[in-house]
Design a protein around this motif. Structure first.
Motif, short mmCIF file in Angstrom:
data_model
loop_
_atom_site.label_atom_id
_atom_site.label_comp_id
_atom_site.label_asym_id
_atom_site.label_seq_id
_atom_site.Cartn_x
_atom_site.Cartn_y
_atom_site.Cartn_z
N GLN A 126 0.83 -1.18 -0.13
CA GLN A 126 0.03 0.01 0.13
C GLN A 126 0.72 1.27 0.00
O GLN A 126 0.45 2.22 0.73
CB GLN A 126 -1.13 -0.09 1.18
CG GLN A 126 -2.07 -1.09 1.23
CD GLN A 126 -2.91 -1.23 2.49
OE1 GLN A 126 -2.61 -0.40 3.21
NE2 GLN A 126 -3.98 -1.98 2.41
N ALA A 127 1.93 1.29 -0.67
CA ALA A 127 2.94 2.42 -0.94
C ALA A 127 2.77 3.07 -2.17
O ALA A 127 3.34 3.99 -2.42
CB ALA A 127 4.11 1.81 -0.55
N ILE A 128 1.84 2.61 -3.07
CA ILE A 128 1.38 3.28 -4.15
C ILE A 128 -0.11 3.50 -4.70
O ILE A 128 -0.70 2.56 -4.13
CB ILE A 128 2.18 2.43 -5.34
CG1 ILE A 128 1.80 3.12 -6.63
CG2 ILE A 128 1.76 0.76 -5.30
CD1 ILE A 128 2.59 2.66 -7.90
N ARG A 129 -0.75 4.36 -4.97
CA ARG A 129 -1.88 4.80 -5.19
C ARG A 129 -2.00 5.51 -6.55
O ARG A 129 -1.57 6.36 -6.95
CB ARG A 129 -2.40 5.59 -4.12
CG ARG A 129 -3.83 5.91 -4.08
CD ARG A 129 -4.44 6.54 -2.87
NE ARG A 129 -3.72 7.88 -2.68
CZ ARG A 129 -4.11 9.03 -3.15
NH1 ARG A 129 -5.35 9.13 -4.10
NH2 ARG A 129 -3.68 10.18 -3.05
N LEU A 130 -3.00 4.79 -7.12
CA LEU A 130 -3.48 5.49 -8.79
C LEU A 130 -4.44 6.64 -8.48
O LEU A 130 -5.04 6.57 -7.67
CB LEU A 130 -4.26 4.47 -9.61
CG LEU A 130 -4.67 4.81 -10.92
CD1 LEU A 130 -3.26 5.14 -11.88
CD2 LEU A 130 -5.69 3.76 -11.59
N LEU A 131 -3.82 7.42 -9.11
CA LEU A 131 -4.72 9.03 -8.96
C LEU A 131 -5.79 9.02 -10.06
O LEU A 131 -5.49 8.67 -11.15
CB LEU A 131 -3.75 10.17 -9.22
CG LEU A 131 -2.69 10.27 -8.07
CD1 LEU A 131 -1.71 11.27 -8.11
CD2 LEU A 131 -3.29 10.52 -6.65
N ASP A 132 -7.03 9.46 -9.74
CA ASP A 132 -8.10 9.71 -10.59
C ASP A 132 -7.93 10.74 -11.37
O ASP A 132 -8.07 11.92 -10.91
CB ASP A 132 -9.27 9.55 -9.71
CG ASP A 132 -10.74 9.42 -10.57
OD1 ASP A 132 -10.43 9.61 -12.04
OD2 ASP A 132 -11.67 9.15 -10.15
N ASP A 133 -7.70 10.57 -12.55
CA ASP A 133 -7.50 11.97 -13.43
C ASP A 133 -8.91 12.40 -14.25
O ASP A 133 -8.88 13.39 -15.13
CB ASP A 133 -6.39 11.82 -14.41
CG ASP A 133 -6.63 10.80 -15.47
OD1 ASP A 133 -7.50 9.86 -15.52
OD2 ASP A 133 -5.54 10.50 -16.23
N ALA A 134 -10.12 11.61 -13.84
CA ALA A 134 -11.34 12.34 -14.38
C ALA A 134 -11.70 13.62 -14.04
O ALA A 134 -11.11 14.07 -13.14
CB ALA A 134 -12.50 11.20 -14.26
N LEU A 135 -12.44 14.32 -14.75
CA LEU A 135 -12.86 15.89 -14.58
C LEU A 135 -13.27 15.67 -13.04
O LEU A 135 -14.26 15.23 -12.82
CB LEU A 135 -13.90 15.89 -15.64
CG LEU A 135 -13.47 15.96 -17.07
CD1 LEU A 135 -14.33 16.66 -18.00
CD2 LEU A 135 -12.11 16.95 -17.12
#
Length: 764
Positions: A736-745
């Protein structure tokens, strides 16, 4: 000679760049879609023109006058002559619209020219007929294929840097119709004939768009672009309240969070969307989310104008730093209490305005809780709540129109902030400073004229466009450098494999092993990079290595001497030319060849048999022949035996100054969720690494180097900051050291979240 102001010199026009010239290459998947669709459109246009003659002939046959009949015949002739030109122009413009997808078009919002009704002419009426016909054609396609088009637009947005909507989608019906109309400008036909040609375009081209969209979506799904999109966007379709549903037409319900299909939101559509939101709010009034407020029976709702004045007062007296405890509703109620005390009657906010306040508050609750936004920038964006509330009160299309300048401004700020990293001195960062300027101008200057949002949007897009171009350039250089490194590493592995195949487990003269490992490996590396392992040059370099090894090995066969005599001159020539081409050190080359010459001389001596030597007496008279006591062959070999080396370890080539560091790899099961996460990462995805308890690193996946399996990450300026393997990324995800960032509007996500929450509360 004076140049007329209306004449543009040809050389000047030739040097001007097209405003839509591409700044980057299109993704492979998008190129495949473009090429396939271009073929489909070309075939559909050919069918259109094949049928145009028959249609126009029938119209001429039914003409009521000679003039009308001649007009149709002239149109037939004109269309035949210009058919190829129209096809070529149309397809060229389709290609140009695809090319511009990776470029932001920066400029001020178009301004409407003042219209004088006295100046209206037949030409304007003709144009009006074109517009009406075009709108009707577009509406039919949207009603029929709106879902497929929406999915295609969403998939395009994941592949390109420029945010597009259905109306700006190169395959959208509006852009296709406008492109076709533009391609037909050269036709000298009257409006009646032009409308017939438009009808033919609708019949033979637009009716095929359902198939075009289906195949384009399938191509992108196969390429892994948003395969999870369902065939019907039920989640995004707002429910109708009982009152709104009885008043609205069945085909006018728009999708929340997207622009209207034809690029404009009618008043009916705006009211419907807002009515749906009001209906959802009415279902949860009195709950813990919206507690019912008790007002005196004689309470008077404040007018929208007075409410705007109260909000402007709060806007001007907003704390300099955003405070999480600040509650807009509480501050507004305090102002209303004071106003009530002065007027002697209870003043309250009207129901419609109250609903707008509640909706904007819910939107900003989501925005300020969003983990995608850095905390420092959340504080800045939080200060935009009152200006956003005021524009929502002024214009209800704020909730329904994705292209609304206020929404776009918020979305652009959030997109730019995606790669921003918390800093000790945030105020010195140019992006932070720019966002701060935007927020401050809104707070200082926005009273009741929403055009300020368009102005700020244009300025902010100009800034982010420049920043994006710089980062894309550096990012491309980073990719090129990494791909070059990967090719070099792959070539180095090929050379290592070739060396180990021939040397590992063998005992050879030390000079030969050094020559091959230190010098000839460089020749082979350059050959592999320039020509590849399938080339004649690579095979020749390997053959030279094989010949060298054979020439220094002991051989007993009688024919070996003849082969050695024939082989050595060519071998030495190949070695010299190869080392010279690799610019190997001449001094070391000379030393290698001196030692190699000695080895070859010894090899020849091994083939020579000793002969008896006659010795003359001191008096010069011939004496009986005596044989000298020569040392035996074993003693000669022992005295001149070269230093030998047994190659027992694999050869690993390392460049000067480079150390071979192997990243420790953990093994995870093939079905491990973490590996699935890594495999679903797409180039362009933003992620956040938790480096330690206090520091986080936000970066974008810029490239996946397939030959080496390396994932290359860059920061928002395009500079490389991380390099990971598939397994190391999976290990990071598992801990849990990496997280995907939501790039939707951002605004659209917030609106969907609010609607989803209201529906859940309604069903609870």
């Amino acid at each position: 000679m004076q140049t007329d102001a209306k004449v543009v010199p040809l050389n000047k026009g030739a040097t001007q760049q097209s405003p839509t010239s591409p700044v980057g290459r299109l993704p492979v998947a998008l190129i495949q879609v473009r090429d396939k669709v271009a073929l489909q459109l070309k075939q559909a246009l050919q069918v259109l023109f094949d049928n145009a003659d028959d249609t126009l002939f029938e119209m001429a046959d039914r003409a009521t006058s000679n003039a009308e009949q001649n007009a149709f015949f002239e149109a037939m002739r004109d269309l035949r002559l210009k058919r190829k030109s129209i096809e070529r122009t149309f397809l060229q413009k389709v290609f140009e619209s695809f090319s511009s997808l990776n470029q932001y078009e920066i400029g001020a919002a178009p301004k409407l020219d003042a219209v004088s009704f006295d100046s209206l002419s037949l030409v304007q009426n003709d144009e009006l007929e074109e517009v009406v016909a075009l709108d009707a054609m577009v509406a039919k396609v949207v009603n029929r294929d709106g879902i497929a088009l929406g999915h295609l637009t969403a998939r395009f947005n994941t592949l390109v840097s420029k945010k597009i909507e259905d109306k700006s989608n190169p395959l959208g019906p509006r852009l296709l119709c406008e492109t076709f109309l533009d391609a037909c400008r050269s036709l000298g036909v009257e409006i009646k004939v032009k409308l017939i040609i438009l009808k033919l375009f609708e019949k033979y081209v637009l009716t095929e768009l359902d198939q075009v969209y289906a195949e384009a979506n399938q191509l992108l799904v196969t390429a892994g672009v948003l395969p999870e999109l369902r065939s019907a966007p039920a989640r995004r379709q707002p429910e109708r309240s009982s009152t709104a549903g009885s008043q609205a037409q069945p085909h006018t319900q728009p999708q929340v969070g997207t622009a209207a299909s034809a690029g404009q939101v009618s008043e009916e559509g705006v009211q419907e969307v807002f009515g749906v939101l009001q209906g959802l709010l009415s279902q949860v009034r009195g709950s813990s989310v919206l507690p019912r407020r008790d007002y005196p029976a004689d309470a008077v709702p404040v007018s929208s104008l007075d409410l705007m004045r109260l909000l402007s007062h709060l806007q001007q007296h907003l704390p300099q730093q955003h405070n999480d405890d600040y509650d807009l509703r509480v501050s507004l109620d305090q102002l209303l209490t004071r106003a009530s005390a002065r007027s002697g009657r209870a003043r309250v906010v009207g129901q419609v305005d109250d609903d707008v306040i509640n909706l904007v508050s819910m939107l900003f609750e989501f925005i300020l809780d969003d983990r995608t936004l850095p905390d420092s920038l959340k504080a800045l964006i939080g200060r935009m709540q009152i200006p956003m509330l005021k524009v929502a009160l002024l214009d209800k299309s704020f909730f329904s129109r994705g292209s609304h300048p206020a929404r776009r401004l918020l979305n652009e700020i959030a997109s730019a902030a995606l790669g921003w990293v918390e800093q000790d001195d945030a105020q010195r960062d140019s992006l932070y400073h720019r966002i701060e300027q935007v927020v401050q101008r809104l707070l200082n200057d926005f009273v009741d004229d929403p055009t300020i949002f368009s102005d700020l949007l244009s300025e902010f897009l100009a800034y982010t466009g420049d920043e994006r171009r710089r980062s894309e350039l550096l990012e491309q250089r980073t990719r090129d450098a990494e791909e070059g490194r990967a090719k070099a590493e792959l070539a180095r592995r090929q050379v290592e494999e070739a060396l180990n195949q021939r040397l590992l487990g063998r005992t050879l003269p030390e000079v030969v092993v050094r020559l091959l490992q230190e010098a000839w490996s460089k020749v082979m590396l350059l050959t592999c990079l320039k020509h590849g392992v399938e080339s004649v040059e690579w095979q020749s370099a390997q053959q030279t290595m094989d010949d060298l090894i054979w020439s220094v090995e002991p051989h007993e066969a009688p024919e070996a001497r003849a082969r050695l005599l024939e082989l050595v001159p060519g071998l030495l020539k190949s070695l010299r030319e190869g080392l010279a081409s690799a610019a190997f050190d001449p001094f070391s080359t000379s030393e290698f060849f001196s030692q190699l010459e000695a080895l070859h001389v010894q090899a020849f001596q091994r083939f020579r048999k000793p002969e008896p030597v006659e010795v003359l007496a001191n008096d010069g008279l011939e004496s009986p022949p005596l044989l000298l006591d020569l040392p035996d062959e074993e003693e000669v070999e022992q005295e001149a035996m070269p230093a030998m080396v047994a190659v027992v370890e694999e050869i690993v080539l390392v460049s000067p100054g480079e150390t071979q560091v192997q990243e420790p790899e953990s093994c995870l099961a093939d079905d491990e969720e973490a590996l699935g996460f890594v495999d679903n990462l797409r180039v362009g995805s933003w992620v956040e690494f938790q480096e330690d308890e206090e520091h986080k690193l936000r970066c974008k996946l810029a490239a996946l180097i397939k030959p080496t399996g390396k994932y290359i990450f860059v920061n928002r300026t395009g500079m490389k900051v991380l390099e990971k393997t598939r397994m190391s990324l999976a290990v990071e995800f598992r801990r849990q050291a990496i997280r995907l960032l939501d790039d939707a509007l951002l605004f659209d996500r917030a609106l969907e979240s609010v609607i989803g929450n209201l529906r859940r509360l309604k069903g609870a």
